[in-house]
Design a protein around this motif. Sequence first.
Motif, mmCIF file in Angstrom:
data_model
loop_
_atom_site.group_PDB
_atom_site.id
_atom_site.type_symbol
_atom_site.label_atom_id
_atom_site.label_comp_id
_atom_site.label_asym_id
_atom_site.label_seq_id
_atom_site.Cartn_x
_atom_site.Cartn_y
_atom_site.Cartn_z
ATOM 1 N N VAL A 1 21.111 -87.764 -100.826
ATOM 2 C CA VAL A 1 20.037 -88.929 -100.486
ATOM 3 C C VAL A 1 18.747 -88.171 -100.780
ATOM 4 C CG1 VAL A 1 19.069 -90.892 -99.391
ATOM 5 C CG2 VAL A 1 21.891 -90.470 -99.396
ATOM 6 N N ILE A 2 17.809 -88.929 -101.515
ATOM 7 C CA ILE A 2 16.392 -88.456 -101.449
ATOM 8 C C ILE A 2 15.438 -89.779 -101.272
ATOM 9 C CG2 ILE A 2 14.670 -87.897 -102.887
ATOM 10 C CD1 ILE A 2 16.261 -85.921 -104.284
ATOM 11 N N GLY A 3 14.465 -89.628 -100.367
ATOM 12 C CA GLY A 3 13.555 -90.802 -100.157
ATOM 13 C C GLY A 3 12.164 -90.548 -100.682
ATOM 14 N N ARG A 4 11.647 -91.492 -101.646
ATOM 15 C CA ARG A 4 10.652 -91.493 -102.056
ATOM 16 C C ARG A 4 9.550 -92.651 -101.670
ATOM 17 N NH1 ARG A 4 9.286 -88.249 -106.160
ATOM 18 N NH2 ARG A 4 11.264 -86.912 -107.339
ATOM 19 N N SER A 5 8.281 -92.204 -101.352
ATOM 20 C CA SER A 5 7.226 -93.261 -101.123
ATOM 21 C C SER A 5 6.027 -92.598 -101.799
ATOM 22 C CB SER A 5 7.123 -93.453 -99.632
ATOM 23 O OG SER A 5 6.726 -92.438 -98.838
ATOM 24 N N ARG A 6 5.111 -93.210 -102.017
ATOM 25 C CA ARG A 6 3.678 -92.774 -102.556
ATOM 26 C C ARG A 6 3.342 -91.373 -102.083
ATOM 27 N NH1 ARG A 6 -1.190 -96.610 -103.731
ATOM 28 N NH2 ARG A 6 0.623 -97.719 -104.838
ATOM 29 N N GLY A 7 3.533 -90.617 -102.876
ATOM 30 C CA GLY A 7 2.826 -89.235 -102.445
ATOM 31 C C GLY A 7 3.831 -88.385 -101.650
ATOM 32 N N ARG A 8 5.145 -88.894 -101.314
ATOM 33 C CA ARG A 8 6.076 -88.331 -100.609
ATOM 34 C C ARG A 8 7.304 -88.086 -101.154
ATOM 35 N NH1 ARG A 8 4.605 -89.768 -94.322
ATOM 36 N NH2 ARG A 8 2.325 -89.504 -94.242
ATOM 37 N N LYS A 9 8.161 -87.120 -100.849
ATOM 38 C CA LYS A 9 9.523 -87.134 -101.444
ATOM 39 C C LYS A 9 10.181 -86.212 -100.228
ATOM 40 C CE LYS A 9 12.282 -84.581 -105.043
ATOM 41 N NZ LYS A 9 12.315 -83.688 -106.206
ATOM 42 N N ARG A 10 11.184 -86.894 -99.675
ATOM 43 C CA ARG A 10 12.021 -86.564 -98.636
ATOM 44 C C ARG A 10 13.358 -86.042 -98.877
ATOM 45 N NH1 ARG A 10 9.106 -86.534 -94.274
ATOM 46 N NH2 ARG A 10 11.008 -85.675 -92.883
ATOM 47 N N VAL A 11 13.867 -84.860 -99.048
ATOM 48 C CA VAL A 11 15.054 -84.241 -99.384
ATOM 49 C C VAL A 11 16.074 -83.818 -98.374
ATOM 50 C CG1 VAL A 11 16.067 -82.587 -100.797
ATOM 51 C CG2 VAL A 11 13.870 -83.616 -101.632
ATOM 52 N N LEU A 12 16.993 -84.468 -98.114
ATOM 53 C CA LEU A 12 17.722 -84.301 -96.809
ATOM 54 C C LEU A 12 18.501 -82.893 -96.799
ATOM 55 C CD1 LEU A 12 19.335 -87.662 -95.897
ATOM 56 C CD2 LEU A 12 17.255 -86.703 -95.216
ATOM 57 N N SER A 13 19.219 -82.791 -98.207
ATOM 58 C CA SER A 13 19.867 -81.332 -98.328
ATOM 59 C C SER A 13 19.544 -80.674 -99.560
ATOM 60 C CB SER A 13 21.355 -81.485 -98.208
ATOM 61 O OG SER A 13 21.688 -82.656 -99.376
ATOM 62 N N ARG A 14 19.733 -81.278 -100.656
ATOM 63 C CA ARG A 14 19.100 -80.708 -102.072
ATOM 64 C C ARG A 14 18.762 -81.866 -103.009
ATOM 65 N NH1 ARG A 14 24.162 -80.301 -105.434
ATOM 66 N NH2 ARG A 14 25.860 -80.391 -103.936
ATOM 67 N N ASP A 15 17.842 -81.601 -103.687
ATOM 68 C CA ASP A 15 17.304 -82.241 -104.774
ATOM 69 C C ASP A 15 17.875 -82.351 -106.263
ATOM 70 O OD1 ASP A 15 16.047 -80.156 -105.622
ATOM 71 O OD2 ASP A 15 14.232 -80.867 -105.939
ATOM 72 N N HIS A 16 19.270 -81.972 -106.266
ATOM 73 C CA HIS A 16 20.009 -81.787 -107.457
ATOM 74 C C HIS A 16 21.338 -82.000 -107.599
ATOM 75 C CE1 HIS A 16 20.035 -77.554 -105.935
ATOM 76 N NE2 HIS A 16 20.988 -77.469 -106.300
ATOM 77 N N VAL A 17 22.000 -82.063 -108.517
ATOM 78 C CA VAL A 17 23.523 -82.103 -108.512
ATOM 79 C C VAL A 17 23.695 -80.814 -109.402
ATOM 80 C CG1 VAL A 17 23.961 -84.605 -108.324
ATOM 81 C CG2 VAL A 17 23.587 -83.914 -110.563
ATOM 82 N N ILE A 18 25.273 -80.752 -109.306
ATOM 83 C CA ILE A 18 25.694 -79.520 -110.142
ATOM 84 C C ILE A 18 26.704 -80.135 -111.199
ATOM 85 C CG2 ILE A 18 27.064 -77.265 -110.180
ATOM 86 C CD1 ILE A 18 24.189 -77.159 -109.067
ATOM 87 N N GLU A 19 26.622 -80.182 -112.412
ATOM 88 C CA GLU A 19 27.323 -80.700 -113.355
ATOM 89 C C GLU A 19 28.247 -79.659 -113.931
ATOM 90 O OE1 GLU A 19 29.252 -82.539 -114.621
ATOM 91 O OE2 GLU A 19 28.086 -84.073 -115.738
ATOM 92 N N GLU A 20 29.423 -80.033 -114.321
ATOM 93 C CA GLU A 20 30.259 -78.986 -114.898
ATOM 94 C C GLU A 20 30.720 -79.473 -116.267
ATOM 95 O OE1 GLU A 20 33.679 -78.164 -112.506
ATOM 96 O OE2 GLU A 20 32.194 -77.021 -110.702
ATOM 97 N N LEU A 21 30.641 -78.589 -117.513
ATOM 98 C CA LEU A 21 30.925 -79.289 -118.685
ATOM 99 C C LEU A 21 31.703 -78.506 -119.419
ATOM 100 C CD1 LEU A 21 27.032 -80.204 -119.977
ATOM 101 C CD2 LEU A 21 28.746 -81.793 -119.042
ATOM 102 N N GLU A 22 32.616 -78.909 -120.136
ATOM 103 C CA GLU A 22 33.662 -78.217 -120.798
ATOM 104 C C GLU A 22 33.374 -77.890 -122.229
ATOM 105 O OE1 GLU A 22 37.769 -76.343 -120.261
ATOM 106 O OE2 GLU A 22 36.496 -77.477 -118.755
ATOM 107 N N VAL A 23 33.175 -76.746 -122.876
ATOM 108 C CA VAL A 23 32.708 -76.673 -124.158
ATOM 109 C C VAL A 23 33.761 -75.594 -124.788
ATOM 110 C CG1 VAL A 23 31.006 -75.572 -125.408
ATOM 111 C CG2 VAL A 23 30.452 -77.156 -123.294
ATOM 112 N N ASN A 24 34.737 -76.061 -125.737
ATOM 113 C CA ASN A 24 35.443 -75.312 -126.444
ATOM 114 C C ASN A 24 36.394 -74.108 -125.613
ATOM 115 O OD1 ASN A 24 34.727 -75.988 -129.159
ATOM 116 N ND2 ASN A 24 32.909 -74.838 -129.155
#
Length: 361
Positions: free
Chosen positions: A147-170
């Motif tokens: 979860v991330i919270g956003r208000s004007r000029g502020r961004k609150r990150v509880l743990s991390r601001d990204h996900v980790i994707e896994e893509l299968e390629v050949n």
Amino acid sequence: MSLSFDPAEYEQQLAAKRQRLVELLKPFNAPEPEVFESPREHFRLRAEFRLWYEDGKPYYAMFEKGNKYKPILIDQLPIASRRINELMGPLLEACRAEPMLGRKLFQVEFLTTLSGEALVSLCYHRPIDETWDAAAQRLADQLDILVIGRSRGRKRVLSRDHVIEELEVNGRTWRYQQVEGGFTQPNGNVNQHMLSWAQDAAGSNDDDLLELYCGNGNFTLPLSTCFRKVMATELAKSSVYSAITNMEMNGVENVTLVRLASEEVTQALTGVREFRRLQGIDLQSFDFGTVFVDPPRAGLDPATLELVRGYKRIFYISCNPETLAANLLDLSSTHRVTRCSLFDQFPYTHHMESGVLLERV
């Protein structure tokens, strides 16, 4: 209600896109396009919803283009990933029940992955601080989300601001950091087709690849296995940071990443201008035989067109077939289209992603 769409019309819509691409590429004697379909439902990994309040009760809302006053209230979105649909109801219920989460909440943004992670951004018309954090953490634990919270000029990150994707390629799995607010391909299944097609078309090479507009390294990682070395360029700082992380996560060591715009790359490679950001990089050590471009909707500018014309092979991924055709008009005097493809990233819309491989005549 659920936003209406008709999977029964998918084949007809895809056939129309294919025909449109064939007609656009006809002047260049392109071969038949390889067509990569999308799942009919639950293909979109990102979604954002405005909230619409009636009698103080919030609803997810979408709007017809150009009309922000007549909402379409929805509780499910069949084109969105199953994870998004699973979360929509419980998330809204939790925000209704907890004033710290629901007060002046005006937008909810979902970012999910094929690997199963989900990040939700809650956007507010009021300041949020550490008192919001505790309620948001309970929500994150309850729904097993980030979860991330956003208000004007502020961004609150509880743990991390990204996900980790896994893509299968050949047959190989690649891991990608995808940052909230950054660009990622919205249709993960079709993205896997794109990467596999590019890698297959590239083949095995004993020279080097120049990649423009590399973003977070989406194509860079699998293409790095096809070349001796890669120089990848990107201007956006957040994308550069993600690309560096993604190379480290996947053990990719033959890529040199440079933060330059495509116009600046042209100036550097043609000797028109020197850049401090290229200090320590020996441009003469590269033997570029192939260039890979994935430009914005406007296509390639004239200077970049002249740059790419100098390479034996050009891979061109396009999100706008009209500007692709216009660029091919310029490139057709020196190169011919030997492979082309249609990637249906955006079912039920007129948008399409296409790819061509051009080889010097």
